[in-house]
Write a protein that holds these residues in place. Structure first.
Motif, PDB file in Angstrom:
ATOM      1  N   LEU A  63       9.687  10.988   3.765  1.00  0.00           N
ATOM      2  CA  LEU A  63       9.310  10.716   2.378  1.00  0.00           C
ATOM      3  C   LEU A  63       7.874  11.137   2.089  1.00  0.00           C
ATOM      4  N   LEU A  64       7.003  11.052   3.100  1.00  0.00           N
ATOM      5  CA  LEU A  64       5.608  11.473   2.916  1.00  0.00           C
ATOM      6  C   LEU A  64       5.499  12.984   2.703  1.00  0.00           C
ATOM      7  N   MET A  65       6.541  13.717   3.058  1.00  0.00           N
ATOM      8  CA  MET A  65       6.531  15.156   2.791  1.00  0.00           C
ATOM      9  C   MET A  65       6.581  15.463   1.303  1.00  0.00           C
ATOM     10  N   GLY A  66       6.869  14.445   0.501  1.00  0.00           N
ATOM     11  CA  GLY A  66       6.877  14.630  -0.950  1.00  0.00           C
ATOM     12  C   GLY A  66       5.518  14.425  -1.596  1.00  0.00           C
ATOM     13  N   LEU A  67       4.486  14.150  -0.798  1.00  0.00           N
ATOM     14  CA  LEU A  67       3.156  13.943  -1.359  1.00  0.00           C
ATOM     15  C   LEU A  67       2.607  15.219  -1.989  1.00  0.00           C
ATOM     16  N   GLU A  68       1.903  15.033  -3.079  1.00  0.00           N
ATOM     17  CA  GLU A  68       1.173  16.109  -3.733  1.00  0.00           C
ATOM     18  C   GLU A  68      -0.266  15.652  -3.942  1.00  0.00           C
TER      19      GLU A  68
END
Length: 534
Positions: free
Chosen positions: A346-351
Motif C-alpha cells: 500500500l505504501l507503493m501508492g505514496l506520492e
C-alpha cells in the motif's frame, strides 16, 4: 548465593533498565534525525546509511562475544565497561564536527551496546534469585525495552524540536552517568565458573567479513558494481565469511555453534528475523526522509506521524504472544508477515503530496504486522533449541535481526540511490530537459537522496526549469524510487510467510517452561539471553 536486600534488587533493576533503554532507544531515535543531520553536515545518502550501520553492525557482530566476555570476566564489569563506551560514543556523536567523527562515535556506541546488553539481563537473573521475583523483574525489563523502541521516533522528534539533532546523543549522558553512579558501588558481581573460551578468530573473521560486505553495498551506488574497489570488497567479504564458517565448524567452543542450524525450524526463524530487521529499517529509514525532505514536516511532526508503526508494534506484540500460546507460532507469524506485506504494498501508492489521512492507516497495518512476528519467532527458536543452549538461541535470534537491520540500510539504500538517478533523468526529460543534460544533473545530485533538491551542486546549474518545477521533479523521482524499496521489503515478508507455512510445523508453545517465562535455563543462557518484546 546469599540473599540480596530489596534495595539492591531495586537498584539493579533501575540500572539495567536504564542501560538497555539507552541501547534500544539509540537504534530508533536516530532515524528521525537523519534528514536534519544530512542538511546540517552537508552529507550524502551513503553517510546516513553509515550512521545507522556503524551502530548496528558493531552491535550485531560483537553481541555473542559480549556474552562470553561477561561470563568469563564478570557481568557487572562488562556491563559498566559497555556503559562507559556507550557514553563516550554518545559524546563523540554529539560534539562531532563532521560525519567521519560521527561514524567513530556510532561504532563506539555499538561496541558498548554489545558489551552492555548481555550483562543487562544476566545481572537481573543473578540478583533476583527467587523465581517469581525474577520473572517480574524480567517482565519490567522487557516492557521498558519495548517502550524504548516504540518511543524512539517521538522522543527524537521532541528533542530536535526543543534543541537540535545533537540532543538525541546528549540525552544519553545524564541517564548513563546516573546508571554508573548507582551501578558502580551497588551492582553485585557474578561470573560463570564454566564460561567458554573466547572465540577470537571467529570474532575477527565475522567482523571483517560483514564490514567489507556492508562497505561494498553502501559504496556501490557511487563506485559502480563493476569497479575494482567494490569487486575487491565483495571477494574479501566472501573469503572472510567462508573462513568464519570453517573456523566455527572446527573450533572446540565456537561463538556461533553451527549445529544449531541443522534444525530447519531454527534456521527459518533466524532467516525470518533477518527479513524482519530488513523490513523495519527499510520502512523507517525512508519514511523519515519522505516526511521531512519531501513533505516538509519537522522532526517532531515526523515522530508523531510514525506513531502508527511503533504503536502497532507495541500493542500487538503481547497479543501475538498470547495467540502463540493458544495456536502455536505459525498462524501469528503468517498473519503478521502478510499484514506487513500488505502495508508495504500500500505504501507503493505514496506520492509527494499524499495527505496524511491516506498514510496513517497504511503505517498502522505495517506496524500491526510487525508486532505479530516478534514473540512467535522467539517461541520457534526456544522450542527448537536444547535447554542448555536456550539463551544462546535467543541471542542468535536478536543478532540475526540486527544483521537484517544492517543489510536493510545498505541494500535498500544502494537500490534507492541507483533508481533515484535513473528517475531524475526520466522526470527531467519529461519536462523538456535534454537527456544528456539530465544525466549530468542526475550524476551530480542523486547521491544526496531526498535532500537533492537542496543540493549545493544544483544551485550552480543553469536549467530551463523554474525552481518549483525542478523541486517537483526531484521529489517525484525520489518517491518513485521508494516504491521499489517497499516492493523489495514486501517480497521479503511474503517469502517469510511461505517458508514459515511450509517448513515450521504447527506446535503449541509450552506455557509453563522457564524459557517461555523469560527465565534462562543455564549460566551460559543467563549471559546471552535477550528476550524479544513479548
Amino acid at each position: 548465593m546469599k540473599s540480596v536486600s530489596q534495595s539492591i534488587r531495586v537498584i539493579t533493576l533501575v540500572v539495567t533498565c536504564l542501560g538497555f533503554f539507552m541501547v534500544l532507544l539509540d537504534s530508533s531515535v536516530v532515524l528521525v534525525a537523519l534528514p536534519t543531520m544530512q542538511a546540517d553536515l552537508h552529507a550524502q545518502l551513503s553517510d546516513l546509511q553509515w550512521t545507522v550501520d556503524a551502530y548496528t553492525l558493531s552491535f550485531a557482530a560483537l553481541m555473542l562475544t559480549g556474552g562470553s566476555l561477561s561470563d568469563r570476566f564478570g557481568r557487572k564489569r562488562l556491563f559498566l565497561i559497555g556503559l562507559v563506551l556507550f557514553l563516550i560514543g554518545s559524546a563523540f556523536c554529539g560534539f562531532t564536527p563532521d560525519f567521519n567523527w560521527l561514524i567513530v562515535g556510532r561504532v563506539m556506541q555499538g561496541i558498548g551496546a554489545a558489551a552492555l546488553s548481555p550483562g543487562s539481563l544476566s545481572l537481573l537473573v543473578s540478583t533476583f534469585s527467587e523465581p517469581r521475583a525474577r520473572a517480574q523483574a524480567i517482565g519490567i525489563w522487557t516492557g521498558i525495552s519495548g517502550l524504548a523502541v516504540a518511543a524512539g521516533p517521538l522522543v527524537g522528534g521532541l528533542l530536535i524540536q526543543v534543541s537540535n539533532w545533537r540532543a538525541i546523543f546528549f540525552v544519553n549522558l545524564p541517564l548513563g552517568v546516573l546508571a554508573l553512579a548507582l551501578g558502580l558501588p551497588l551492582l553485585i558481581e557474578s561470573r560463570n565458573p564454566n564460561a567458554q573460551r573466547i572465540d577470537y578468530p571467529g570474532q575477527v573473521l565475522v567482523v571483517g567479513g560483514l564490514t567489507c560486505l556492508i562497505m561494498a553495498l553502501i559504496q556501490s551506488s557511487s563506485q559502480g558494481w563493476t569497479s575494482p574497489l567494490i569487486l575487491g570488497l565483495l571477494i574479501v567479504a566472501a573469503m572472510l565469511l567462508i573462513a568464519f564458517l570453517l573456523v566455527e565448524s572446527r573450533v572446540r567452543e565456537p561463538m556461533l555453534p553451527l549445529q544449531l542450524f541443522a534444525n530447519i525450524r531454527f534456521s527459518i526463524a533466524n532467516l525470518s528475523a533477518v527479513f524482519l530487521g530488513f523490513v523495519i529499517i527499510g520502512a523507517m529509514f525512508f519514511l523519515t526522509q519522505y516526511l521531512q525532505s519531501v513533505q516538509g514536516e519537522g522532526a517532531l511532526d515526523t515522530g508523531v506521524r510514525l506513531l502508527p508503526i511503533t504503536v502497532g508494534m507495541f500493542i500487538f506484540s503481547p497479543m501475538a504472544g498470547r495467540l502463540t500460546h493458544r495456536l502455536g507460532p505459525r498462524p501469528p507469524i503468517i498473519l503478521g508477515t502478510v499484514l506487513a506485506a500488505v502495508g508495504l504494498l500500500l505504501l507503493m501508492g505514496l506520492e509527494p503530496t499524499t495527505d496524511y489521512s491516506m498514510l496513517w492507516w497504511r503505517l498502522a497495518i505495517l506496524g500491526t504486522g510487525i508486532g505479530f512476528i516478534f514473540a512467535p519467532l522467539t517461541v520457534v527458536v526456544l522450542s527448537n533449541t536444547a535447554a542448555a543452549h536456550s539463551g544462546l538461541g535467543s541471542s542468535i535470534l536478536n543478532t540475526s535481526r540486527q544483521v537484517g537491520v544492517t543489510l536493510g540500510t545498505a541494500v535498500l539504500g544502494a537500490f534507492v540511490v541507483q533508481r533515484f538517478g535513473d528517475n531524475i533523468v526520466s522526470q527531467l526529460v519529461q519536462r523538456g530537459v535534454p537527456k544528456s543534460t539530465s544525466a549530468s544533473i542526475a550524476s551530480k545530485i542523486a547521491s544526496a537522496g531526498a535532500q537533492a533538491a537542496r543540493s549545493a551542486a544544483l544551485k550552480k546549474l543553469q536549467l530551463p526549469l523554474s525552481p518549483a518545477e525542478l523541486h517537483q521533479a526531484i521529489n517525484q523521482a525520489f518517491v518513485d524510487s521508494l516504491h521499489g524499496a517497499f516492493l523489495i521489503a514486501a517480497i521479503c515478508m511474503l517469502v517469510t510467510a511461505v517458508l514459515v507455512g511450509l517448513l515450521i510445523r504447527q506446535q503449541p508453545a509450552p506455557a509453563k517452561s522457564k524459557q517461555a517465562a523469560g527465565v534462562p535455563a543455564t549460566p551460559r543462557a543467563e549471559a546471552l539471553a535477550t528476550p524479544e518484546l513479548d
